[in-house]
Design a protein around this motif. Sequence first.
Motif, PDB file in Angstrom:
ATOM      1  N   PRO A 117       0.805  -1.226   0.000  1.00 46.51           N
ATOM      2  CA  PRO A 117       0.000   0.000   0.000  1.00 46.51           C
ATOM      3  C   PRO A 117       0.840   1.279   0.000  1.00 46.51           C
ATOM      4  CG  PRO A 117      -0.901  -1.569   1.562  1.00 46.51           C
ATOM      5  CD  PRO A 117       0.390  -2.150   1.067  1.00 46.51           C
ATOM      6  N   SER A 118       1.913   1.303   0.772  1.00 48.12           N
ATOM      7  CA  SER A 118       2.756   2.511   0.837  1.00 48.12           C
ATOM      8  C   SER A 118       3.408   2.787  -0.514  1.00 48.12           C
ATOM      9  CB  SER A 118       3.823   2.366   1.922  1.00 48.12           C
ATOM     10  OG  SER A 118       4.655   1.245   1.645  1.00 48.12           O
ATOM     11  N   VAL A 119       3.802   1.744  -1.231  1.00 42.28           N
ATOM     12  CA  VAL A 119       4.423   1.911  -2.545  1.00 42.28           C
ATOM     13  C   VAL A 119       3.367   2.347  -3.558  1.00 42.28           C
ATOM     14  CG1 VAL A 119       5.750   0.773  -4.366  1.00 42.28           C
ATOM     15  CG2 VAL A 119       6.199   0.218  -1.966  1.00 42.28           C
ATOM     16  N   ASN A 120       2.187   1.736  -3.513  1.00 42.66           N
ATOM     17  CA  ASN A 120       1.095   2.155  -4.398  1.00 42.66           C
ATOM     18  C   ASN A 120       0.800   3.647  -4.219  1.00 42.66           C
ATOM     19  OD1 ASN A 120       0.854  -0.481  -5.232  1.00 42.66           O
ATOM     20  ND2 ASN A 120      -1.279  -0.718  -4.615  1.00 42.66           N
ATOM     21  N   MET A 121       0.737   4.078  -2.968  1.00 47.41           N
ATOM     22  CA  MET A 121       0.424   5.478  -2.692  1.00 47.41           C
ATOM     23  C   MET A 121       1.537   6.406  -3.178  1.00 47.41           C
ATOM     24  SD  MET A 121      -2.598   5.549  -1.674  1.00 47.41           S
ATOM     25  CE  MET A 121      -2.758   7.226  -1.094  1.00 47.41           C
ATOM     26  N   LYS A 122       2.755   5.969  -3.058  1.00 47.56           N
ATOM     27  CA  LYS A 122       3.890   6.775  -3.525  1.00 47.56           C
ATOM     28  C   LYS A 122       3.878   6.869  -5.060  1.00 47.56           C
ATOM     29  CE  LYS A 122       8.881   7.243  -2.839  1.00 47.56           C
ATOM     30  NZ  LYS A 122      10.080   6.641  -2.268  1.00 47.56           N
ATOM     31  N   LEU A 123       3.429   5.809  -5.744  1.00 48.12           N
ATOM     32  CA  LEU A 123       3.357   5.793  -7.206  1.00 48.12           C
ATOM     33  C   LEU A 123       2.089   6.468  -7.748  1.00 48.12           C
ATOM     34  CD1 LEU A 123       4.565   2.168  -8.023  1.00 48.12           C
ATOM     35  CD2 LEU A 123       5.685   4.290  -8.740  1.00 48.12           C
ATOM     36  N   ARG A 124       1.090   6.597  -6.910  1.00 47.26           N
ATOM     37  CA  ARG A 124      -0.219   7.084  -7.369  1.00 47.26           C
ATOM     38  C   ARG A 124      -0.161   8.409  -8.141  1.00 47.26           C
ATOM     39  NH1 ARG A 124      -5.554   7.966  -3.568  1.00 47.26           N
ATOM     40  NH2 ARG A 124      -5.588  10.150  -4.175  1.00 47.26           N
ATOM     41  N   PRO A 125       0.546   9.444  -7.673  1.00 50.64           N
ATOM     42  CA  PRO A 125       0.585  10.687  -8.462  1.00 50.64           C
ATOM     43  C   PRO A 125       1.185  10.476  -9.856  1.00 50.64           C
ATOM     44  CG  PRO A 125       1.440  11.063  -6.248  1.00 50.64           C
ATOM     45  CD  PRO A 125       1.250   9.582  -6.395  1.00 50.64           C
ATOM     46  N   LYS A 126       2.182   9.640  -9.933  1.00 55.82           N
ATOM     47  CA  LYS A 126       2.829   9.340 -11.221  1.00 55.82           C
ATOM     48  C   LYS A 126       1.852   8.596 -12.139  1.00 55.82           C
ATOM     49  CE  LYS A 126       7.195   7.427 -12.768  1.00 55.82           C
ATOM     50  NZ  LYS A 126       8.517   7.075 -12.386  1.00 55.82           N
ATOM     51  N   ILE A 127       1.082   7.682 -11.566  1.00 61.21           N
ATOM     52  CA  ILE A 127       0.099   6.916 -12.339  1.00 61.21           C
ATOM     53  C   ILE A 127      -1.041   7.821 -12.803  1.00 61.21           C
ATOM     54  CG2 ILE A 127      -1.670   5.115 -12.134  1.00 61.21           C
ATOM     55  CD1 ILE A 127       0.421   3.549 -10.430  1.00 61.21           C
ATOM     56  N   LEU A 128      -1.520   8.687 -11.921  1.00 63.98           N
ATOM     57  CA  LEU A 128      -2.618   9.588 -12.291  1.00 63.98           C
ATOM     58  C   LEU A 128      -2.206  10.608 -13.348  1.00 63.98           C
ATOM     59  CD1 LEU A 128      -4.313  10.085  -8.826  1.00 63.98           C
ATOM     60  CD2 LEU A 128      -5.361   9.097 -10.877  1.00 63.98           C
ATOM     61  N   VAL A 133      -7.139   5.422 -15.708  1.00 63.17           N
ATOM     62  CA  VAL A 133      -6.676   6.789 -15.445  1.00 63.17           C
ATOM     63  C   VAL A 133      -7.706   7.746 -16.039  1.00 63.17           C
ATOM     64  CG1 VAL A 133      -4.859   8.497 -15.910  1.00 63.17           C
ATOM     65  CG2 VAL A 133      -4.239   6.106 -15.408  1.00 63.17           C
ATOM     66  N   PRO A 134      -8.234   8.646 -15.197  1.00 67.46           N
ATOM     67  CA  PRO A 134      -9.290   9.557 -15.673  1.00 67.46           C
ATOM     68  C   PRO A 134      -8.746  10.670 -16.568  1.00 67.46           C
ATOM     69  CG  PRO A 134      -8.741  10.048 -13.392  1.00 67.46           C
ATOM     70  CD  PRO A 134      -7.933   8.839 -13.787  1.00 67.46           C
ATOM     71  N   ALA A 135      -9.686  11.282 -17.296  1.00 65.38           N
ATOM     72  CA  ALA A 135      -9.330  12.440 -18.125  1.00 65.38           C
ATOM     73  C   ALA A 135      -8.818  13.550 -17.218  1.00 65.38           C
ATOM     74  CB  ALA A 135     -10.547  12.903 -18.912  1.00 65.38           C
ATOM     75  N   LYS A 136      -7.903  14.324 -17.742  1.00 66.11           N
ATOM     76  CA  LYS A 136      -7.351  15.442 -16.968  1.00 66.11           C
ATOM     77  C   LYS A 136      -8.422  16.523 -16.831  1.00 66.11           C
ATOM     78  CE  LYS A 136      -3.219  13.558 -17.209  1.00 66.11           C
ATOM     79  NZ  LYS A 136      -3.482  12.160 -17.026  1.00 66.11           N
ATOM     80  N   LYS A 137      -8.477  17.123 -15.674  1.00 59.86           N
ATOM     81  CA  LYS A 137      -9.422  18.220 -15.455  1.00 59.86           C
ATOM     82  C   LYS A 137      -8.896  19.459 -16.162  1.00 59.86           C
ATOM     83  CE  LYS A 137     -11.217  16.484 -11.179  1.00 59.86           C
ATOM     84  NZ  LYS A 137     -11.252  16.547  -9.743  1.00 59.86           N
ATOM     85  N   SER A 138      -9.772  20.146 -16.822  1.00 60.40           N
ATOM     86  CA  SER A 138      -9.377  21.347 -17.543  1.00 60.40           C
ATOM     87  C   SER A 138      -9.022  22.451 -16.547  1.00 60.40           C
ATOM     88  CB  SER A 138     -10.538  21.804 -18.432  1.00 60.40           C
ATOM     89  OG  SER A 138     -10.192  23.014 -19.052  1.00 60.40           O
ATOM     90  N   THR A 139      -7.952  23.157 -16.850  1.00 60.18           N
ATOM     91  CA  THR A 139      -7.542  24.257 -15.973  1.00 60.18           C
ATOM     92  C   THR A 139      -7.782  25.598 -16.672  1.00 60.18           C
ATOM     93  OG1 THR A 139      -5.286  24.064 -16.806  1.00 60.18           O
ATOM     94  CG2 THR A 139      -5.804  22.935 -14.725  1.00 60.18           C
TER      95      THR A 139
END
Length: 191
Positions: free
Chosen positions: A135-146, A182-188
């Motif tokens: 879980p700790s590794v998944n969470m650390k990778l999550r921003p990169k995956i998203l 992976v969801p679509a990026k939110k428009s900024t």
Amino acid sequence: MKPVKTILVSMFLAVGGLAPVAAQEAQQTSMPKPKLDVPYVPTRPPVVEAMLKLANLKKGDVLYDLGCGDGRIVVKAAKDYGVTGVGFDIDPERISEANANAKEAGVSNRVKFVNADLFETDLNKATVITMYLLPSVNMKLRPKILALKPGTRIVSHAFDMGDWQPDKTEVVDGATIYYWTVPAKKSTKTE
């Protein structure tokens, strides 16, 4: 006939000369073990099969297996689904096993195994990512995956990604498998 002293000196030098060479060879082949974030625990075959099925693999997919171990997921994906794949692992021993397994399965031309740190690896070419991490590794990778291309499919054996709710969850052979897209990026844009 050589004197006994000459024979003994020759034997001593031969034996003495071999010992340093053997010690040097042992040092060269025994590299320090890398620090592992996750212990190596192979995914059972029914779970591998279910993960690949859940990923909905199709021709043209590029599968990346993070912490690939002996390469079983990448090898099966290439063999059964005809996709290309790359396995990443920090342990050179696992990479060696993975390459041997790919060769035995006859898929060495469609797969590659890389000795690399997951946190420093470019994942952008993947259309599917599989993993069996903690879980700790998944969470650390999550921003990169998203940050990956929208639509990239993620399949995790046993561990979720916190509050990022999976699209699907299955239990196979006593193991939970999580699936996300992976969801679509939110428009900024601001108007």
